[in-house]
Scaffold this motif. Structure first.
Motif, short mmCIF file in Angstrom:
data_model
loop_
_atom_site.label_atom_id
_atom_site.label_comp_id
_atom_site.label_asym_id
_atom_site.label_seq_id
_atom_site.Cartn_x
_atom_site.Cartn_y
_atom_site.Cartn_z
N HIS A 132 0.56 -1.29 -0.01
CA HIS A 132 -0.02 0.10 -0.01
C HIS A 132 0.82 1.28 -0.12
O HIS A 132 0.24 2.10 -0.73
CB HIS A 132 -0.95 -0.09 1.14
CG HIS A 132 -1.57 1.14 1.24
ND1 HIS A 132 -2.83 1.34 0.45
CD2 HIS A 132 -1.83 2.30 2.24
CE1 HIS A 132 -3.37 2.56 0.59
NE2 HIS A 132 -2.77 3.16 1.66
N LEU A 133 1.99 1.22 0.61
CA LEU A 133 2.73 2.59 0.70
C LEU A 133 3.52 2.64 -0.58
O LEU A 133 3.59 3.78 -1.00
CB LEU A 133 3.88 2.19 1.77
CG LEU A 133 3.41 2.35 3.19
CD1 LEU A 133 4.77 1.92 3.99
CD2 LEU A 133 3.23 3.78 3.45
N LEU A 134 3.81 1.58 -1.26
CA LEU A 134 4.72 2.00 -2.58
C LEU A 134 3.61 1.92 -3.48
O LEU A 134 4.06 2.66 -4.65
CB LEU A 134 5.26 0.42 -2.83
CG LEU A 134 6.67 0.36 -1.83
CD1 LEU A 134 7.14 -0.82 -2.00
CD2 LEU A 134 7.63 1.45 -1.83
N THR A 135 2.45 1.43 -3.66
CA THR A 135 1.82 1.54 -4.83
C THR A 135 0.41 2.58 -4.69
O THR A 135 -0.08 3.03 -5.54
CB THR A 135 1.03 0.09 -5.26
OG1 THR A 135 0.29 -0.24 -4.26
CG2 THR A 135 2.20 -0.74 -5.78
N GLU A 202 9.41 -7.85 2.61
CA GLU A 202 9.81 -6.96 1.67
C GLU A 202 9.77 -7.70 0.33
O GLU A 202 9.37 -7.19 -0.72
CB GLU A 202 11.01 -6.26 2.16
CG GLU A 202 10.91 -5.20 3.03
CD GLU A 202 12.62 -4.92 3.58
OE1 GLU A 202 12.43 -3.70 3.72
OE2 GLU A 202 13.12 -5.70 3.85
N CYS A 203 10.27 -9.03 0.21
CA CYS A 203 10.58 -9.90 -0.86
C CYS A 203 9.34 -10.21 -1.23
O CYS A 203 8.97 -10.13 -2.63
CB CYS A 203 11.51 -10.88 -0.54
SG CYS A 203 13.19 -10.52 -0.19
N MET A 204 8.15 -10.48 -0.66
CA MET A 204 6.80 -11.01 -0.81
C MET A 204 6.45 -9.69 -1.43
O MET A 204 5.33 -9.85 -2.66
CB MET A 204 6.09 -11.35 0.27
CG MET A 204 4.89 -12.13 -0.10
SD MET A 204 5.16 -13.69 -0.73
CE MET A 204 3.82 -14.33 -1.15
N ALA A 205 6.44 -8.52 -1.05
CA ALA A 205 5.64 -7.23 -1.55
C ALA A 205 6.18 -7.12 -2.90
O ALA A 205 5.45 -6.75 -4.17
CB ALA A 205 5.91 -6.20 -0.84
N ASP A 206 7.81 -7.28 -3.14
CA ASP A 206 8.29 -6.94 -4.29
C ASP A 206 7.72 -7.95 -5.49
O ASP A 206 7.44 -7.75 -6.48
CB ASP A 206 9.72 -7.25 -4.27
CG ASP A 206 10.57 -6.07 -3.74
OD1 ASP A 206 9.75 -4.97 -3.63
OD2 ASP A 206 11.74 -6.36 -3.36
N GLU A 207 7.63 -9.47 -5.17
CA GLU A 207 7.27 -10.41 -5.93
C GLU A 207 5.66 -10.10 -6.46
O GLU A 207 5.41 -10.27 -7.37
CB GLU A 207 7.32 -11.79 -5.09
CG GLU A 207 6.88 -12.96 -6.03
CD GLU A 207 8.04 -13.34 -7.07
OE1 GLU A 207 7.29 -13.75 -8.09
OE2 GLU A 207 8.91 -12.87 -6.87
#
Length: 235
Positions: A132-135, A202-207
């Motif tokens: 949510h923070l990144l997108t 963090e890796c899950m969010a990137d994926e």
């Protein structure tokens, strides 16, 4: 006029006895609304949001063939994705399991993580916050898009007796597409976080974000493309 008289009468009444009807106001029991109103007012059930934050109703499954197998709306909305349901009892029952819970169960892989469901719930909660923070989008929508994009639509199976074995391209059923997408997303996140300073959340969010965009930086998208390419050769 009349109200003042009533008040003075109540004050004059002997202690412990109340003249007339006991309303409960003296004891501070009465609510502003009153019991009769409370009984007749229809109570609106609050909307169920994942972790009390993310709305499930606005999520759209963009692939019509997977809509029945990605349980995210109406009766499948949950606040905490830990229902302890017996989804393995009957064939296809797992399609009713909330999709977020299926992702969590898929994260409990490799022996040392078996059964640590609360840990995976916590990881996913952090993942949702990061997305949510990144997108700026609803992270549930990002998750659903990632699953839709990550499941291979065509795969190859082995055909033939012992000795002469060849591959034959076949279409993949919707449930297997969802199953495989979940597996690939979790495997990609696990491998990228292993021996890495980045946390699994963090890796899950990137994926998930890469898969939702269809970017080839995602492990799941790379694997899906590879499977479909092999199937195309074997048609």
């Amino acid at each position: 006029g009349g109200f003042v008289m009533a008040d003075t009468e109540e004050v004059a009444a002997p202690e412990g006895e109340f003249e007339g009807e006991f309303t409960g106001e003296e004891a501070g029991w009465a609510d502003e609304g009153g019991d009769a109103e409370f009984a007749t007012a229809d109570v609106d059930t609050p909307e169920v949001k994942l972790f009390g934050k993310w709305a499930c109703d606005e999520v759209i499954v963009r692939d019509i063939s997977l809509a029945d197998y990605i349980a995210v709306k109406e009766g499948h909305a949950v606040m905490v994705p830990h229902t302890a349901g017996r989804y393995q009892v009957r064939r296809f029952r797992k399609a009713q399991c909330p999709i977020v819970e299926r992702l969590i169960v898929s994260m409990m892989r490799t022996g040392r993580n078996n059964g640590k469901k609360m840990m995976c719930v916590r990881i996913l909660r952090h993942t949702m916050e990061i997305i949510h923070l990144l997108t700026g989008e609803n992270p549930l929508q990002v998750l659903v898009d990632a699953i839709v994009n990550s499941g291979p639509r065509e795969d190859s199976t082995r055909v033939g007796r012992a000795g002469t074995v060849r591959r034959q391209a076949v279409e993949v059923s919707p449930l297997r597409r969802v199953n495989q997408a979940l597996y690939l997303l979790c495997t990609g996140a696990r491998e990228s976080s292993f021996r890495n300073i980045k946390s699994i959340a963090e890796c899950m969010a990137d994926e998930l974000m890469n898969a939702a965009k269809g970017s080839s930086n995602s492990y799941a998208i790379k694997k899906k493309d590879e499977l479909e390419r092999v199937a195309k050769v074997n048609r």
